[in-house]
Design a protein around this motif. Structure first.
Motif, PDB file in Angstrom:
ATOM      1  N   UNK A 161       0.475  -1.370   0.425  1.00 14.56           N
ATOM      2  CA  UNK A 161      -0.052  -0.140   0.017  1.00 14.56           C
ATOM      3  C   UNK A 161       0.684   1.109   0.493  1.00 14.56           C
ATOM      4  N   UNK A 162       1.681   1.338   1.065  1.00 12.10           N
ATOM      5  CA  UNK A 162       3.060   2.100   0.694  1.00 12.10           C
ATOM      6  C   UNK A 162       3.313   2.409  -0.442  1.00 12.10           C
ATOM      7  N   UNK A 163       3.906   1.594  -1.440  1.00 15.83           N
ATOM      8  CA  UNK A 163       4.823   1.333  -2.805  1.00 15.83           C
ATOM      9  C   UNK A 163       3.414   2.180  -3.716  1.00 15.83           C
ATOM     10  N   UNK A 164       2.265   1.543  -3.039  1.00 14.05           N
ATOM     11  CA  UNK A 164       0.952   1.989  -4.778  1.00 14.05           C
ATOM     12  C   UNK A 164       0.908   3.721  -3.941  1.00 14.05           C
ATOM     13  N   UNK A 165       0.780   4.003  -3.165  1.00 14.61           N
ATOM     14  CA  UNK A 165       0.971   5.957  -2.529  1.00 14.61           C
ATOM     15  C   UNK A 165       2.187   6.638  -2.929  1.00 14.61           C
ATOM     16  N   UNK A 166       3.043   5.877  -3.324  1.00 16.49           N
ATOM     17  CA  UNK A 166       4.041   6.622  -3.819  1.00 16.49           C
ATOM     18  C   UNK A 166       4.030   6.567  -5.689  1.00 16.49           C
ATOM     19  N   UNK A 167       3.719   5.558  -5.907  1.00 16.92           N
ATOM     20  CA  UNK A 167       3.480   5.719  -6.942  1.00 16.92           C
ATOM     21  C   UNK A 167       2.865   6.868  -8.200  1.00 16.92           C
ATOM     22  N   UNK A 168       0.809   6.594  -7.448  1.00 14.56           N
ATOM     23  CA  UNK A 168       0.640   8.113  -7.750  1.00 14.56           C
ATOM     24  C   UNK A 168       0.724   9.253  -7.214  1.00 14.56           C
TER      25      UNK A 168
END
Length: 214
Positions: A161-168
């Motif tokens: 989820x942290x990685x998803x937030x970084x991508x966004x």
């Protein structure tokens, strides 16, 4: 002829005390009646929505958190796990719909080369974000019988989820700068920011769920 006497101060005080007691009794009766008139289903719904409101108050964007999750109160009930999972479900749906809209927009005529490139990069990053959120949902759904297994699972979910937030965030940053100004930038950044905020809230709720097991 003797003059008629007025009520003494002590009698008047006693009268006022009696009035206060009567009013208190009436108010208590009315309140109890209101509670009895609330159906079990309505009472449960109130409990569920208050659980969501309280949980969302600890997130970065509490209003968005509550508004996006309160409609799922019956499903969530008072489960921290279901609250976190539902927050991810909502985020996933928003990311997928935005990615589809951006793909359609990227194929329209009139986009500047810089806008088109940023759009395609963003679509790729959103695709990664969708995959990471989907993985997180699947991981949360699995049963964990030991504390070690739970900690491994929750660590994976937090990482994804942290990685998803970084991508966004990277996607959003791609539309920064004066050369990106215009309706496209406004439309895209508004939707990406909402997804990022939903993801941030979901991560906070996941962390709260994890804290219950520590």
């Amino acid at each position: 002829m003797a003059a008629s006497s007025s009520p003494s101060s002590s009698s008047y005080a006693a009268f006022l005390a009696a009035v206060v007691v009567v009013i208190s009794l009436l108010a208590s009766t009315s309140s109890a009646s209101s509670r009895r008139s609330l159906s079990p289903a309505a009472a449960a719904e109130t409990t569920n929505t208050e659980f969501i409101r309280t949980s969302c108050s600890a997130t970065t964007y509490p209003k968005l958190c509550y508004n996006s999750l309160a409609v799922h109160a019956t499903k969530i009930q008072t489960s921290a796990k279901l609250l976190a999972t539902t927050a991810l479900d909502v985020t996933l749906a928003s990311a997928k719909s935005t990615s589809a809209a951006m793909l359609k927009l990227s194929r329209t005529h009139g986009l500047a080369p810089r806008q088109s490139a940023a759009m395609l990069d963003c679509i790729e990053e959103l695709g990664d974000s969708v995959d990471q959120i989907r993985q997180s949902i699947g991981e949360l759904a699995g049963a964990r019988t030991s504390p070690a297994e739970f900690q491994m699972m929750i660590s994976d979910v937090q990482t994804w989820v942290s990685a998803a937030l970084t991508d966004e965030t990277t996607c959003n940053d791609g539309f920064a700068g004066k050369e990106m100004a215009g309706e496209v930038k406004t439309a895209v950044r508004g939707r990406i920011e909402k997804i990022a905020h939903l993801t941030s809230n979901a991560l906070a709720l996941i962390n709260a769920y994890a804290a219950l097991h520590n």
